[in-house]
Structures are given as structure tokens and as C-alpha cells.
Scaffold this motif. Structure first.
Motif: not given
Length: 933
Positions: A604-617
Motif C-alpha cells: 500500500e505504501l508503493l500504491a500511494g494508499r498511505w493511510s491503509t499502509a499505516e494501519r497495516h504497519i
């Protein structure tokens, strides 16, 4: 006063308030202080208030019966089991003994099923109370499942637990992890009862009315403990006459001595019956009858207040009574009673327990029975209990059956690993490897390697142990194939990893081979061929995916997702990782969930969905804390996200700590990711020389490892930008050649955008006319959809604006930089948005109106806003689809948007293009609305 509760009204009220919050309550105190009575009164109150109440009250004998307590607790929820995911449903049915299956249940699935059932009853909307009396007697599988579930269950659950403690003031760790859980824990130590309260207890339980002075003496001698007071009073009642004030009371040094005296006075037939009941895990009347004991045999013990004979079973009036009875049985007598029970009990696991306790010398029959029972417990999801049984079976295996003993010790070691006991599994595997040879030694060393890999041991322990395993078995055996398949994962260098994968494929492809491991070996071969710089063999990937079945091997399950991430196909990667995450969640496999969440965060970080990436991290970090892992990857991902959002000081600290860890562990993977992060932070901070040096060190590390294609690392474009900024055009051109070679070998959207961006920067810095490079840059950006690599696409606009500015083309520079800032803002890429605005500020002057489109751009924009495809627009305007895409790219920049769906609103907002496009359709001087004829 509530029911049988005496002298505890204050603590009852305190506990009830805490449970209603909802929260957790721990009742503590020595045996006999009244914990069970208080717990039962609280359970009664909750039931009366309409709560859903789940209870269990394990006894000492039940500690050897896997899931005995959990089955009692979950039995009221049996109707919810049918709605569980299949792995959890099977596990719950095995625990409740409603299913007999050959499937082996992972212990983690039992924990996940327990959690799901608790959350299922919570979803009904009623308050829920989980009550566990005498928690130290929980069998280990039940304890582990409950601990797992209680730490993870959704808010709203109330927990009530009693725990026996000594009289010291040392604060103990709370059972079931209650002090580490999400809710508030209220610890309530029960104080000794006073004389008045003991008077009520003794009158009710013993029927004694004592003088005030004698009551005070009993209270003092019993230290306010009601159970001790009851037994002292009974001892006083057995005296021929009440004791004189100067005489000592009949107080023993321990409860066991008091009860020993009671037992000694029982008839021999009654004493024998009481001992048999105390030795049974569950003293059922049918088992006792089979052992020759009738209910009437307990009359004297029942009259003495030791136990109660019910319709189905015998129940001791307090758990300490049963423990005291067992402690007082002489060893030889005890073995005889166990042998007697082993001959009559109907439950096979109970029979095996008694056999083991009455056997002191090797016995093949008992050893086989213990081995079979261990296999059953392992299948039920109780690996710790199974390990103990396998070890007992090995101890009772005759010396001339070395093969069976080795297999049982190996099975015990595997069970230790299966229940998460990595230190125990390590010691057990090493012991088996040291004592045995051949395939048993090889299997033990392979297990040792898996333990090392799973526990993140440093120093290449996994590779070394697996190498010794390979040397211990025949090179052409299926076992050798399994070891090669594991080494394909453990070895990080592509060439030796490929060799291991090829060997595994050759040895596992025959009849009877392990198809799941074969699929993993195929995936590792595909993966390492690409890493070594060879063209990707997609047919190999497809073959592996067809072969792997519904549950991929942990050895290679994430490889397809890593591949799809590397070729900028986030949708495929997301689907693969999401399905694996669902499987892991259904199994309660938290280590796999932890790993998958990290991969999803990067996707999701690469796909630009940073809020989603932040939740996964964040979810990965939380799970990592529960598991006690190193947390290297998720901290690095969080640091990268911090850098992108402009928190460069935080990201810098992460990079520095990661590099120190890499040196400490001598770990190239850790070194690579943190070198890249440190260089990226330097680039974002404008320290281009430091960034260029950092990327140079990263390239040296990659080359030293023989990674022609480090799939997960894309750093050359930033290296080139850093070199150009530092004035090192020679290194920039070498890095560009390196990037071009990666693109030639494996064209991907990121390499396409990176090449175009880098060539534009280099041409501009070298004094070459950048027009052709800018055209290529626009075409590359148009070729990559907005939802793929949005940050890279926005950085292309930033480079375009910088190159235009350096060429003194103010208008296109301003348009590109304004559009870049809009896209950076949409992502939350603060550091790049600020840079775009800083570049624009260097232009000076007033920015043009966003609606200043050329005539061609206006026509293309109007048709695209109407929903026409690029091909349809091209046919109508007699141009090529590529020209349409190029014009749309310019329109997006000028209007500050990023996709077609935004065109209509943007055109309406600025008002210019649509109005001008409509006016020619009206005749000059004609009345409004009259069409040109």
C-alpha cells in the motif's frame, strides 16, 4: 449477606463494580480463605442480572486432561461453533469432543476459535462474564487458549479469576495474562475473617455453637481462614469433652495433617473409595463402580464433610481436600490404585494417564499406548501435552527398540516447537541429533534449522544446521529434497538458493513427493532466477501456483506477492496477501499474520494508499509486541512513511538504529533496507552528497551479494538524482546505465518512469536540450495509470518543472510544479510538496489561470469529460490515441487534477473551457438559444 457469603460484602461490591465497567477481577488468597465462595456468588449475581456467563472450575487432577477446562467454559456456546471458519470449527468440535477427525489441529487455531466464540457471544449485546476458579489448576492447553483469546478479544468482556497465593506480600504475575491485557485489572486479596464472620460460617457448615472464648481461640489458631477453622472445629467436636482454656487445641501443622487424621478415622473401605475418587481426573460414579466402589462406600466421608456424592459424580467440598488425600497416599499404594483404575476407566486418555503413573520400568505396551495418546492430543491441538506424553513413551520404550525411542523424542521436540516453545524445541532437537544417527539425526537437525529461522537466531545458524542435516541423510532421498527446499529459503544469495531449489525439485517430483514443498521449491527457483538477472519464467510461477493447493507452504507463500509488488501490480499482490492473511487469521497463526501485514504495508505504501499502509504497519507492530519479535521490518516501513511525510528527524533515527543493528548481526538484508532509508532521508533533506554516498554503499552491497535484480529495492533513480544534485555526473551516468539494464531485463512501470525522469535530469544538468527527454517523460507518465505509483508519477512532474525552470520556460515550469504540488498534497508527501512550491517560488511573477488551455486541449478535455475513450476521441479529432493521452496529461497539470473522473468538475469550476466551447454554436446577434442554422 448474600447466600452463603459471610463477611465479604465490601469486597463483593468492589468486585461487582469492577466487572460492570467491564473489567477483570482477580481474587487472591491462601487455600480455604473463601475465594471460591465469593466467585460463585458473583457468578450467581451476573446470572441473575441477565449476563451470559461462562465458567470453569478445574481441579488438580484435571491439569493432565487437555482442554478439560476449556470444554467446560465453551460448552454453552456450542450453537455458535457452526458459524466459525472451517479450521476454527474443526478445532472447537475437537475441544468439545463433538468431532472425531484424523485432521491435526494447530494449537493456535484453538486459541483463535476461543476468541471467535467469545466475540460471537459479545455480539449478542448482553454483558459477558468469563469466570475461572482455581486458575493454577487449568490444564496447559486450556490456559494457553484462554490467554491467547483474552488478550485479543474485542472490548466489553468481563473476566473473573481466582488464584491461590501464599501469605507473602510479593506481587505475583496475574494468571492468564490479565495484567498485560487491554482492560483494567482489579486485584482483590481476601483478608482473614473476623470472629463474628467465622461464627456464622461454623454455625452454617458444622452446625456448631461455640462459646465466645473457644470461638476466639479457633479464629486465632486458624488465622481467620474459614476452611482451617471448619476443620479445627470438627477436630474439637471429636474430643470427648471441650478443651479447657489451658489446654491446646487439636491444631495440626498443616491442612494435610488435619485431613490425614480425618481419613485415618474413616473405615478402610471408605478410605479406599475416597483415595480412588481423588486420583480420578473426573470421579464419575460409573468408573468408581467399575473399580468396585459403590456410592454407599462414601457415607462416612460425606458425613465428615469431605465430599458430596451426586447423581453422576463425586465432588470434594473443597479442592484442597482432594489434594490432601492424594498427598497422603503412600507411593506403593498409589501405584496399585492407578493400576486398578487403568483397568476400568473408559476414557482412553485417562487410562493412559493411570498406566503411565503405575509403570516404573520399560514396557512396550504402555509405551505404545502413551505414543498413541500423544498423537491424539497433538491432533486435538494440545502439542505441549503431546510432548510430555511422547517423552514419557520414550522413557518407557525398551532399550532394544532404539528406532521407536528416537521417533518419539523427535515427535516431542516437534510438539515443543508447535506450541511456541522455541528454547525447549532447540534443546530437544539438539539432544536427539547428538544421540541418534541417520534420518532421525537429519530430521532433528532440520527441525533445529527451522527453530533458528523462526526465532530469528543470528550467525547463519539455520543454514549451518540444515547443512548438517543434509550431510546426515542419503543425497537422493525425499528427506534430502525437503532439506533442500528449506535451504532455498534460508540461503539469501541467489545462486546457491537456485541450486537448492533445483535439487529439491528433482528429488520431490517423483511419485509420493510432497506437492506443497515442491510448489515452494518451484517458487524459490522462479524468484532466485529473477534475482540472479535471468528473464522471469512466468510458466514456472503459474505451475507452482496451480500445484500449491488452498494453503501454500510457509516457505514460499509470499513470493508471488513479492513478485507482483516488484512489477507494480498492487491489485494482484493485495489479493494474494489478503487471502493468505484470512487463512492465517482462521488458523490463529499470528507469526504469519505478522509477516503478511508487513508485506501489505509495503504494497500500500508503493500504491500511494498511505493511510491503509499505516494501519497495516501499526497492526504489525502491535502483533510483533505480542509475539516479542525483533520488529525490524515494520519499524523500517514506519520510518520510510515518516520520511515521505516530512518527519525526517524520526526517519533518520530509524535508519541509524537499523544500520547499527545490521552491523551487530552482520545481516545484509537489514543493512540494505536501512542504507536505502538513510540515503533517501539525506536526499529529502537536500544533503545530496551524503545521499549519493549512501546509495553508492547500497549498490556495493547488492553487487557483493550477486543480486543482479534486487526485486524489492528500487534505488537507482534516487541515486541519479542525488548525484546530479551533488554535481557527480559521471556516477549519475553509471547509475543510469545500471537502471537501463534493469529495465531492459525486466520492464516495469517504476523503471519506465525512473528512466524518463533520470534522463531529463541528466540532459538538463549536462547542457543537452531536454525537449526530447521531456516528451519521453510525459509519455511515460501517461502510460502509467494514476493508481499505480502515484508518488513516482508526481515526482516526474516535479522533475519536469525543475527542467523547464532551468531552461527558463516559466509557464510550463509553473504548470508542472503546481500540478506536482497538488498530487503530492493528495498523497500527504509533505517533503516533496514543499520542494515543488519552493521550486515554483524561484520562478517569480504571477501564475497563469488554470483554465488557460490550448484549443486542442479544450476539445480533448470536453470529449473526455463526456466519457469518451481515448480511441473514440482520436477518431473524432483525426489524431492518434497517444496524442490524446499527451494532451490529457497537459490538461491534468493545468487544472490540478490527476484522472478523468475529475475533468467535469474541474471544467465547471474554472468556467472557461466549456463556455468558450459552447459559444461558437450560437449565431452572433441572434436571440439567446437560437441555433446556428
Amino acid at each position: 449477606m448474600r447466600g452463603t457469603l459471610v463477611g465479604r460484602d465490601g469486597v463483593f461490591d468492589q468486585a461487582w463494580r469492577a466487572l460492570r465497567e467491564p473489567g477483570s477481577v482477580l481474587l487472591e488468597g491462601p487455600a480455604g480463605i473463601g475465594k471460591t465462595t465469593l466467585l460463585r456468588e458473583l457468578v450467581t449475581e451476573a446470572t441473575r442480572a441477565g449476563w451470559s456467563v461462562l465458567t470453569c472450575a478445574p481441579t488438580e487432577c484435571e491439569t493432565e486432561l487437555p482442554f478439560a477446562a476449556l470444554a467446560d467454559l465453551l460448552r454453552p456456546l456450542a450453537d455458535l461453533v457452526v458459524d466459525l471458519p472451517r479450521p476454527q470449527r474443526v478445532a472447537a468440535e475437537m475441544v468439545l469432543l463433538t468431532r472425531d477427525s484424523d485432521e491435526t489441529v494447530d494449537e493456535r487455531v484453538v486459541g483463535a476459535a476461543t476468541r471467535s466464540l467469545l466475540e460471537g457471544v459479545l455480539a449478542a449485546g448482553r454483558p459477558v462474564l468469563v469466570a475461572v476458579d482455581d486458575s493454577p489448576w487449568l490444564d496447559r492447553p486450556s490456559e494457553r487458549a484462554l490467554r491467547f483469546a483474552l488478550r485479543r478479544v474485542a472490548p466489553g468482556l468481563s473476566t473473573l479469576v481466582s488464584c491461590r497465593t501464599d501469605n507473602t506480600s510479593t506481587l505475583r504475575i496475574a494468571p492468564l495474562g490479565l495484567d498485560a491485557g487491554p482492560g483494567r485489572l482489579t486485584r482483590l486479596p481476601l483478608a482473614p475473617l473476623g470472629v463474628g464472620a467465622l461464627h456464622h460460617v461454623l454455625r452454617e457448615r458444622v452446625g456448631a455453637t461455640l462459646s465466645r472464648s473457644l470461638l476466639a481461640r479457633i479464629a486465632r489458631e486458624a488465622a481467620g481462614n474459614p476452611l482451617v477453622a471448619i476443620e479445627v472445629t470438627r477436630a474439637v467436636q471429636r474430643l470427648p469433652q471441650p478443651p479447657e482454656p489451658a489446654q491446646d487445641l487439636p491444631v495440626a501443622s498443616s491442612m494435610h495433617q488435619l485431613l490425614g487424621e480425618v481419613l485415618a478415622r474413616l473405615p478402610a473401605r471408605c478410605r479406599d473409595a475416597v483415595r480412588l475418587a481423588a486420583l480420578l481426573g473426573v470421579p464419575l460414579l460409573r468408573d468408581l463402580a467399575a473399580a468396585g466402589v459403590s456410592p454407599a462406600a462414601f457415607d462416612a466421608a460425606e458425613e465428615a464433610g469431605l465430599l458430596v456424592v451426586g447423581a453422576v459424580r463425586v465432588e470434594f467440598t473443597h479442592p484442597v481436600y482432594a489434594a490432601a488425600v492424594r498427598a497422603g497416599i503412600p507411593p506403593g499404594v498409589r501405584r496399585g490404585l492407578h493400576r486398578r483404575l487403568a483397568e476400568v476407566v473408559t476414557d482412553p486418555d485417562e487410562r493412559v494417564r493411570h498406566l503411565a503413573l503405575c509403570t516404573t520400568t520399560p514396557d512396550p505396551v504402555v509405551a505404545d499406548a502413551l505414543g498413541a495418546a500423544a498423537a491424539r492430543q497433538h491432533a486435538r491441538g494440545a502439542p505441549e501435552a503431546a510432548a510430555n506424553m511422547y517423552e514419557s513413551a520414550a522413557r518407557l520404550t525398551p532399550a532394544d527398540d532404539e528406532a521407536s525411542r528416537g521417533q518419539r523424542l523427535l515427535a516431542a521436540a516437534r510438539c515443543r516447537f508447535g506450541c511456541g516453545d522455541h528454547p525447549g524445541a532447540r534443546v530437544a532437537a539438539e539432544a536427539v541429533a547428538a544421540e541418534f544417527g541417520g534420518d532421525v539425526r537429519a530430521e532433528a537437525l532440520l527441525l533445529r534449522a527451522v527453530v533458528a529461522w523462526s526465532a530469528d537466531e543470528s550467525g547463519g545458524t539455520a543454514v549451518e544446521a540444515a547443512g548438517r542435516a543434509l550431510a546426515a541423510t542419503r543425497p537422493d532421498s525425499p528427506l534430502a529434497g525437503r532439506i533442500h527446499a528449506h535451504l532455498a529459503l534460508f540461503v539469501d544469495l541467489p545462486d546457491p538458493a537456485r541450486a537448492h531449489a533445483e535439487a529439491a525439485i528433482a528429488l520431490l517430483s517423483g511419485p509420493g513427493g510432497d506437492r506443497t514443498l515442491l510448489a515452494a521449491a518451484l517458487l524459490h527457483l522462479f524468484f532466485n532466477e529473477v534475482r540472479a538477472g535471468e528473464p522471469p519464467r512466468i510458466a514456472l510461477l503459474d505451475r507452482a501456483l496451480e500445484m500449491e493447493g488452498p494453503e501454500p507452504s510457509w516457505l514460499a507463500g509470499t513470493i508471488p506477492a513479492i513478485w507482483w509488488k516488484s512489477i507494480d501490480d498492487p491489485a494482484q499482490a493485495r489479493r494474494r496477501l489478503g487471502s493468505l492473511l484470512d487463512l492465517a487469521a482462521a488458523r490463529g497463526d499470528e507469526p504469519s499474520q505478522y509477516d503478511l501485514l508487513k508485506h501489505l504495508g509495503e504494497t500500500e505504501l508503493l500504491a500511494g494508499r498511505w493511510s491503509t499502509a499505516e494501519r497495516h504497519i501499526a497492526a504489525a507492530r502491535e502483533l510483533g509486541e505480542l509475539l516479542g519479535t525483533e520488529a525490524t521490518a515494520e519499524i523500517w516501513l514506519a520510518g520510510l512513511l515518516d520520511a515521505l511525510r516530512g518527519r525526517l528527524d524520526v526517519a533518520q533515527r530509524v535508519a541509524e538504529a537499523g544500520l547499527r543493528l545490521a552491523e551487530q548481526l552482520d545481516d545484509d538484508w537489514c543493512r540494505r533496507i536501512h542504507l536505502q532509508l538513510a540515503a533517501f532521508v539525506a536526499l529529502c533533506a537536500g544533503r545530496t552528497a551524503d545521499a549519493a554516498a549512501g546509495y553508492g554503499r547500497l549498490a556495493e552491497t547488492v553487487d557483493r551479494m550477486g543480486l543482479a535484480e534486487p526485486l524489492a529495492q528500487r534505488f537507482e533513480t534516487d541515486w541519479i538524482e542525488a548525484c546530479v544534485g551533488a554535481g557527480d555526473l559521471v556516477t549519475a551516468r553509471a547509475a543510469l546505465a545500471r537502471l537501463a539494464e534493469r529495465h531492459r531485463r525486466l520492464p516495469r512501470p517504476w523503471t519506465l518512469l525512473g528512466l524518463a525522469r533520470s534522463r531529463a535530469l541528466l540532459d538538463s544538468a549536462s547542457g543537452v536540450d531536454p525537449s526530447a527527454a521531456l516528451d519521453d517523460l510525459a509519455a511515460a507518465r501517461a502510460a502509467v495509470p494514476p493508481e499505480v505509483l502515484p508518488l513516482d508519477r508526481a515526482r516526474c512532474l516535479l522533475v519536469e518543472g525543475m527542467v523547464h525552470r532551468r531552461s527558463r520556460r516559466k509557464r510550463p515550469a509553473r504548470e508542472a510544479l503546481a500540478a506536482a504540488a497538488v498530487e503530492f498534497d493528495a498523497l500527504g508527501a509533505t517533503v516533496f510538496a514543499e520542494r515543488a512550491r519552493a521550486e515554483a517560488a524561484r520562478l517569480g511573477g504571477r501564475p497563469p489561470a488554470p483554465s488557460d488551455l490550448t484549443a486542442t486541449e479544450e476539445r480533448v478535455a470536453r470529449l473526455a469529460a463526456q466519457g469518451r475513450t481515448s480511441r473514440a476521441i482520436a477518431d473524432e479529432l483525426f489524431v492518434s490515441p497517444k496524442t490524446v493521452e499527451t494532451n490529457l496529461s497537459r490538461v491534468y497539470r493545468k487544472l490540478g487534477i490527476s484522472r478523468r473522473a475529475e475533468l467535469g468538475a474541474a471544467l465547471a469550476r474554472v468556467g472557461g473551457p466549456d463556455e468558450r466551447l459552447r459559444r461558437p454554436a450560437v449565431t452572433v446577434g441572434a436571440p439567446t438559444g437560437t441555433a446556428k442554422g
